[in-house]
Design a protein around this motif. Structure first.
Motif, PDB file in Angstrom:
ATOM      1  N   GLU A   1       6.347  -4.377   1.779  1.00 33.26           N
ATOM      2  CA  GLU A   1       5.017  -3.863   2.084  1.00 33.26           C
ATOM      3  C   GLU A   1       3.962  -4.153   1.013  1.00 33.26           C
ATOM      4  OE1 GLU A   1       4.024  -2.405   4.840  1.00 33.26           O
ATOM      5  OE2 GLU A   1       5.967  -2.305   5.850  1.00 33.26           O
ATOM      6  N   LEU A   2       4.352  -4.676  -0.133  1.00 34.38           N
ATOM      7  CA  LEU A   2       3.379  -4.956  -1.192  1.00 34.38           C
ATOM      8  C   LEU A   2       2.532  -6.171  -0.829  1.00 34.38           C
ATOM      9  CD1 LEU A   2       5.650  -4.351  -4.292  1.00 34.38           C
ATOM     10  CD2 LEU A   2       3.920  -2.821  -3.378  1.00 34.38           C
ATOM     11  N   PRO A   3       1.266  -6.216  -1.196  1.00 39.30           N
ATOM     12  CA  PRO A   3       0.567  -5.281  -2.083  1.00 39.30           C
ATOM     13  C   PRO A   3       0.030  -4.041  -1.406  1.00 39.30           C
ATOM     14  CG  PRO A   3      -0.893  -7.057  -1.481  1.00 39.30           C
ATOM     15  CD  PRO A   3       0.427  -7.376  -0.853  1.00 39.30           C
ATOM     16  N   GLY A   4       0.252  -3.865  -0.119  1.00 41.52           N
ATOM     17  CA  GLY A   4      -0.220  -2.682   0.564  1.00 41.52           C
ATOM     18  C   GLY A   4      -1.735  -2.626   0.664  1.00 41.52           C
ATOM     19  N   LYS A   5      -2.234  -1.470   1.050  1.00 42.06           N
ATOM     20  CA  LYS A   5      -3.684  -1.285   1.179  1.00 42.06           C
ATOM     21  C   LYS A   5      -4.008   0.197   1.075  1.00 42.06           C
ATOM     22  CE  LYS A   5      -7.607  -2.082   4.276  1.00 42.06           C
ATOM     23  NZ  LYS A   5      -8.029  -2.553   5.639  1.00 42.06           N
ATOM     24  N   GLU A   6      -4.662   0.565   0.001  1.00 43.06           N
ATOM     25  CA  GLU A   6      -5.076   1.960  -0.135  1.00 43.06           C
ATOM     26  C   GLU A   6      -5.994   2.346   1.019  1.00 43.06           C
ATOM     27  OE1 GLU A   6      -6.145   3.688  -3.904  1.00 43.06           O
ATOM     28  OE2 GLU A   6      -5.491   1.872  -4.946  1.00 43.06           O
ATOM     29  N   GLY A   7      -5.749   3.530   1.573  1.00 39.93           N
ATOM     30  CA  GLY A   7      -6.538   3.993   2.690  1.00 39.93           C
ATOM     31  C   GLY A   7      -6.050   3.514   4.035  1.00 39.93           C
ATOM     32  N   GLY A   8      -4.988   2.701   4.058  1.00 41.52           N
ATOM     33  CA  GLY A   8      -4.416   2.230   5.308  1.00 41.52           C
ATOM     34  C   GLY A   8      -3.420   3.230   5.860  1.00 41.52           C
ATOM     35  N   SER A   9      -2.414   2.737   6.569  1.00 41.09           N
ATOM     36  CA  SER A   9      -1.353   3.610   7.071  1.00 41.09           C
ATOM     37  C   SER A   9      -0.648   4.276   5.897  1.00 41.09           C
ATOM     38  CB  SER A   9      -0.351   2.792   7.877  1.00 41.09           C
ATOM     39  OG  SER A   9       0.340   1.882   7.033  1.00 41.09           O
ATOM     40  N   ALA A  10       0.216   5.247   6.198  1.00 41.17           N
ATOM     41  CA  ALA A  10       0.895   5.974   5.126  1.00 41.17           C
ATOM     42  C   ALA A  10       1.667   5.024   4.212  1.00 41.17           C
ATOM     43  CB  ALA A  10       1.829   7.027   5.727  1.00 41.17           C
ATOM     44  N   ILE A  11       2.434   4.092   4.786  1.00 36.33           N
ATOM     45  CA  ILE A  11       3.204   3.166   3.962  1.00 36.33           C
ATOM     46  C   ILE A  11       2.299   2.174   3.249  1.00 36.33           C
ATOM     47  CG2 ILE A  11       3.663   1.676   5.962  1.00 36.33           C
ATOM     48  CD1 ILE A  11       5.940   2.147   2.876  1.00 36.33           C
ATOM     49  N   ALA A  12       1.236   1.696   3.913  1.00 35.04           N
ATOM     50  CA  ALA A  12       0.315   0.760   3.275  1.00 35.04           C
ATOM     51  C   ALA A  12      -0.394   1.423   2.109  1.00 35.04           C
ATOM     52  CB  ALA A  12      -0.695   0.233   4.288  1.00 35.04           C
ATOM     53  N   ASP A  13      -0.779   2.682   2.265  1.00 35.63           N
ATOM     54  CA  ASP A  13      -1.468   3.411   1.193  1.00 35.63           C
ATOM     55  C   ASP A  13      -0.528   3.639   0.020  1.00 35.63           C
ATOM     56  OD1 ASP A  13      -3.852   5.068   0.289  1.00 35.63           O
ATOM     57  OD2 ASP A  13      -2.245   6.567   0.220  1.00 35.63           O
ATOM     58  N   PHE A  14       0.714   4.048   0.309  1.00 38.13           N
ATOM     59  CA  PHE A  14       1.702   4.277  -0.746  1.00 38.13           C
ATOM     60  C   PHE A  14       1.936   2.985  -1.525  1.00 38.13           C
ATOM     61  CE2 PHE A  14       5.904   4.719  -2.558  1.00 38.13           C
ATOM     62  CZ  PHE A  14       6.023   6.072  -2.881  1.00 38.13           C
ATOM     63  N   ALA A  15       2.198   1.880  -0.807  1.00 34.24           N
ATOM     64  CA  ALA A  15       2.429   0.587  -1.462  1.00 34.24           C
ATOM     65  C   ALA A  15       1.192   0.133  -2.215  1.00 34.24           C
ATOM     66  CB  ALA A  15       2.844  -0.453  -0.427  1.00 34.24           C
ATOM     67  N   GLY A  16       0.014   0.340  -1.634  1.00 33.92           N
ATOM     68  CA  GLY A  16      -1.221  -0.068  -2.287  1.00 33.92           C
ATOM     69  C   GLY A  16      -1.455   0.656  -3.588  1.00 33.92           C
ATOM     70  N   ARG A  17      -1.171   1.954  -3.616  1.00 34.00           N
ATOM     71  CA  ARG A  17      -1.322   2.708  -4.859  1.00 34.00           C
ATOM     72  C   ARG A  17      -0.336   2.227  -5.929  1.00 34.00           C
ATOM     73  NH1 ARG A  17      -4.188   7.597  -4.564  1.00 34.00           N
ATOM     74  NH2 ARG A  17      -5.133   7.918  -2.523  1.00 34.00           N
ATOM     75  N   LEU A  18       0.921   2.014  -5.520  1.00 28.83           N
ATOM     76  CA  LEU A  18       1.888   1.476  -6.479  1.00 28.83           C
ATOM     77  C   LEU A  18       1.404   0.149  -7.058  1.00 28.83           C
ATOM     78  CD1 LEU A  18       5.367   2.046  -4.763  1.00 28.83           C
ATOM     79  CD2 LEU A  18       4.447   3.283  -6.723  1.00 28.83           C
ATOM     80  N   TRP A  19       0.933  -0.734  -6.184  1.00 24.46           N
ATOM     81  CA  TRP A  19       0.544  -2.066  -6.612  1.00 24.46           C
ATOM     82  C   TRP A  19      -0.704  -2.050  -7.509  1.00 24.46           C
ATOM     83  CZ3 TRP A  19       2.184  -6.854  -7.158  1.00 24.46           C
ATOM     84  CH2 TRP A  19       1.255  -7.885  -7.330  1.00 24.46           C
ATOM     85  N   SER A  20      -1.775  -1.450  -7.033  1.00 25.48           N
ATOM     86  CA  SER A  20      -3.068  -1.580  -7.711  1.00 25.48           C
ATOM     87  C   SER A  20      -3.255  -0.617  -8.875  1.00 25.48           C
ATOM     88  CB  SER A  20      -4.216  -1.397  -6.715  1.00 25.48           C
ATOM     89  OG  SER A  20      -4.217  -0.095  -6.181  1.00 25.48           O
ATOM     90  N   ARG A  21      -2.483   0.473  -8.897  1.00 22.91           N
ATOM     91  CA  ARG A  21      -2.687   1.495  -9.917  1.00 22.91           C
ATOM     92  C   ARG A  21      -1.555   1.579 -10.946  1.00 22.91           C
ATOM     93  NH1 ARG A  21      -6.065   6.115  -7.971  1.00 22.91           N
ATOM     94  NH2 ARG A  21      -7.216   5.391  -6.149  1.00 22.91           N
ATOM     95  N   LEU A  22      -0.415   0.955 -10.635  1.00 22.33           N
ATOM     96  CA  LEU A  22       0.744   1.072 -11.524  1.00 22.33           C
ATOM     97  C   LEU A  22       1.364  -0.279 -11.850  1.00 22.33           C
ATOM     98  CD1 LEU A  22       2.866   2.844 -12.993  1.00 22.33           C
ATOM     99  CD2 LEU A  22       4.091   2.996 -10.797  1.00 22.33           C
TER     100      LEU A  22
END
Length: 357
Positions: free
Chosen positions: A142-163
């Motif tokens: 699911e990486l890089p995901g997308k913050e503000g997207g679906s639950a899994i996209a938001d979770f993956a997006g936060r991991l990717w862009s913030r950590l």
């Protein structure tokens, strides 16, 4: 007025954070919404809970993070584990490194994330399982995901862009096989640099593999951060032998990166490098018994397993479809028609397979 002055004094006394976003604490450990390792004081160890989103009942998903900031400047190495919730050996490896690496002797920054998938770890599932869904997604696709997207996209997006992405110059993502199966100590790589990283960690087998989209390894490598996936045997256990080997191999990688002092150990002579793989499957359902141990070299048409019926009568002999080495086996003898009993890797001379077929 007095309360306002006191609040101002506390604000002035608090450490200045450039990009790391603090959001409270839990049992004395700071909860953060974003990490920038540049904020960490040299020669120190810091522990955080990273808030990777909210659960369906409005409570945060908290991911543990340990940052070891060396006394001297140097590279930023990111080590992650537990993105699949039944794959646990890597968590113990990171715990051991957190205890063993002395920041006074470290050049650069070592960021350890021993548990990327809290809901999967809670339920011991490979998938990301925050609710009862029977079609739960694989967080490592699911990486890089997308913050503000679906639950899994938001979770993956936060991991990717913030950590993950802001704090890595190189990375290793630690796994095992999933329930009912086992790997050798086995690394995936895709470029000359990542192959060298894998060699230094000293697995039994390296598979040159372009891999699946959305993994930690490939999303980072595609974005200019060399990364490998390191597989460590069986799921749902702590295997002390695998854990010790991985700790030693990652320490060797850090020596090559000039992060730690000490002599770099060359790759083991028995290391197998492969670029192709084939699954060996049961044709009939029944009880499978392996005839060869994991790691065995095999020849095409060599028997590697038997399948028997409920009365113990032989149904079929499963043979190797190619010359190579067994890198994965089933540990559950119950097989359905078409189930994988083993996987075999080898080096294909086909130029198209240079970085994996």
């Amino acid at each position: 007025m007095r309360a306002a002055i006191a609040a101002l004094a506390l604000l002035v006394a608090a450490p200045t954070l450039a990009a790391t976003e603090a959001a409270g604490s839990l049992d004395g450990v700071t909860i953060i919404d974003r990490l920038d390792v540049n904020d960490i004081a040299a020669g120190s160890v810091q522990r955080f809970w990273f808030r990777a989103g909210m659960s369906p009942v409005g409570q945060p998903w908290l991911v543990p993070v340990v940052v070891i900031k060396g006394a001297q400047p140097g590279p930023r190495l990111l080590l992650t584990a537990g993105i699949h919730g039944d794959e646990l050996n890597g968590i113990a490896v990171l715990h051991r490194l957190a205890a063993a690496v002395d920041p006074a002797k470290l050049a650069g920054t070592l960021t350890l994330v021993p548990g990327l998938n809290p809901p999967g770890l809670l339920q011991s599932t490979r998938q990301w399982t925050p609710d009862w869904s029977r079609s739960a997604p694989n967080l490592n696709r699911e990486l890089p995901g997308k913050e503000g997207g679906s639950a899994i996209a938001d979770f993956a997006g936060r991991l990717w862009s913030r950590l993950i992405r802001p704090n890595a110059d190189s990375a290793v993502d630690l796994h095992t096989q999933s329930r009912g199966t086992a790997y050798m100590m086995y690394a995936f790589a895709s470029t000359p640099r990542t192959r060298r990283m894998a060699e230094l960690v000293a697995p039994d087998i390296i598979k040159m593999d372009k891999g699946d989209k959305g993994t930690v390894e490939n999303t980072l490598t595609d974005d200019g951060v060399p990364a490998i996936t390191l597989e460590l045997g069986r799921p749902e256990m702590f295997d002390d032998t695998m854990i010790a080997r991985a700790e030693s191999g990652l320490t060797n990688l850090m020596r090559e990166m000039k992060m730690l002092p000490g002599k770099v150990t060359p790759p083991p002579a028995g290391l197998t490098v492969a670029n192709d793989i084939v699954a060996v499957r049961a044709r009939l359902p029944g009880w499978a018994r392996l005839l060869l141990p994991i790691g065995s070299a095999v020849k095409k048409d060599q028997p590697i397993a038997e399948v028997r019926d409920a009365f113990g009568r032989s149904l079929e002999t499963v043979v190797a479809p190619a010359d190579g080495r067994i890198n994965m086996i089933t540990t559950d003898p119950r097989v359905a028609a078409g189930d994988t009993i083993a996987r075999i890797v080898w080096w294909s001379p086909d130029p198209a397979c240079q970085n994996g077929c």
